[in-house]
Design an enzyme around this catalytic site. Structure first.
Site, PDB file in Angstrom:
ATOM      1  CB  THR A 148      11.464  30.487   1.352  1.00  0.00           C
ATOM      2  OG1 THR A 148      11.779  31.574   0.472  1.00  0.00           O
ATOM      3  CG2 THR A 148      10.292  29.708   0.781  1.00  0.00           C
ATOM      4  CE1 TYR A 207      15.079  31.062  -8.283  1.00  0.00           C
ATOM      5  CE2 TYR A 207      13.198  32.334  -9.058  1.00  0.00           C
ATOM      6  CZ  TYR A 207      13.738  31.382  -8.216  1.00  0.00           C
ATOM      7  OH  TYR A 207      12.929  30.746  -7.301  1.00  0.00           O
ATOM      8  CG  ASP A 235      27.205  19.958  -5.045  1.00  0.00           C
ATOM      9  OD1 ASP A 235      26.172  20.375  -5.609  1.00  0.00           O
ATOM     10  OD2 ASP A 235      28.350  20.296  -5.407  1.00  0.00           O
ATOM     11  CB  VAL A 236      21.476  18.677  -6.107  1.00  0.00           C
ATOM     12  CG1 VAL A 236      20.714  18.381  -4.817  1.00  0.00           C
ATOM     13  CG2 VAL A 236      21.552  20.169  -6.387  1.00  0.00           C
TER      14      VAL A 236
END
Length: 255
Positions: A196, A161, A59-60
């Protein structure tokens, strides 16, 4: 830096842009460690690519997990001299919606994963990089972040975002300036419309329609094209402190 000396950590490396970058590193003789939440995809890619790749479920946004994962990556590869941050999430929600205002927890989550998660990996990996032996050009490391054209052309519903990706663009130069004394370069790629996993649920007709919005080439970008640019950044020592739009000249409309 030569690709065959690349010892790269790739966040979000189990799919999409990150997966393509992992493949490019390995195909050019380097080694890679995947930081990702998807154990199924990460293990599958590790098994496919062999002993040059290691998957670590990470988990970054978690300081302890990233610290331990960077340590494991360094042990596996002998060092860490490259970071490519591809981990990220996106939502679509208006500030003033039909039935409610924008959910604050969702806004915070996008910032936490995309922006703070990227910074978390940068700071922990950079501490490792400064101990690397410099190459013939004085380089000790390369950091590549992933923003988006939404950082510049954010559409309605992309406030969270766009803010997260704009933050990535904004921190690129100051971190590059700070780490220059150690021979560590920092760059950012801002992709446009790329094929993606988030596009997988769309019908082909919708994908084609989106692709036609791109002036040239009039199609969705391929993850391999992202990886190709990442490779160019790794190999070109003069690329530093800048964000490169990879978007076929598209400029997004408000909606």
């Amino acid at each position: 830096m030569h690709m065959n000396t690349c010892r790269g950590v790739v966040t979000g490396g189990a799919s999409g842009l990150g997966e393509a970058t992992v493949r490019a590193i390995v195909q050019n003789g380097g080694k890679a460690v995947i930081f990702d939440q998807s154990e199924e995809k990460g293990v599958r890619l590790q098994n496919e690519l062999g002993e040059a790749v290691l998957f670590i479920k990470t988990d970054v946004t978690n300081e302890e997990e990233v610290t331990e994962a960077v340590h494991q990556a360094s042990e596996f590869m002998g060092s860490v001299n490259t970071v490519i941050n591809c981990a990220g999430i996106g939502i679509a929600e208006k500030v003033i919606g039909r039935n409610n205002v924008h959910n604050l927890d969702l806004f915070s989550k996008v910032i936490q994963v995309n922006l703070i998660g990227s910074f978390n990996v940068i700071r922990i990996a950079a501490e490792k990089m400064i101990s690397n032996e410099a190459n013939e050009q004085g380089e000790r490391g390369v950091i590549i972040n992933t923003a988006s054209i939404a950082a510049f052309d954010g559409q309605i519903g992309q406030a969270a975002y766009s803010a997260s990706k704009g933050g990535i663009v904004g921190m690129t130069l100051p971190i590059a300036r700070e780490l220059a004394r150690y021979g560590i370069r920092v760059m950012t790629i801002a992709p446009g419309l790329f094929h993606t996993p988030m596009f997988d649920t769309l019908p082909q007709e919708a994908k084609d329609s989106l692709g036609k919005m791109v002036p040239f080439p009039s199609r969705l970008g391929s993850p391999n094209e992202y990886a190709q640019l990442a490779q160019s950044i790794i190999e070109n020592a003069m690329l530093n402190g800048e964000t490169i739009r990879l978007d076929g000249a598209i400029r997004m409309q408000p909606r």
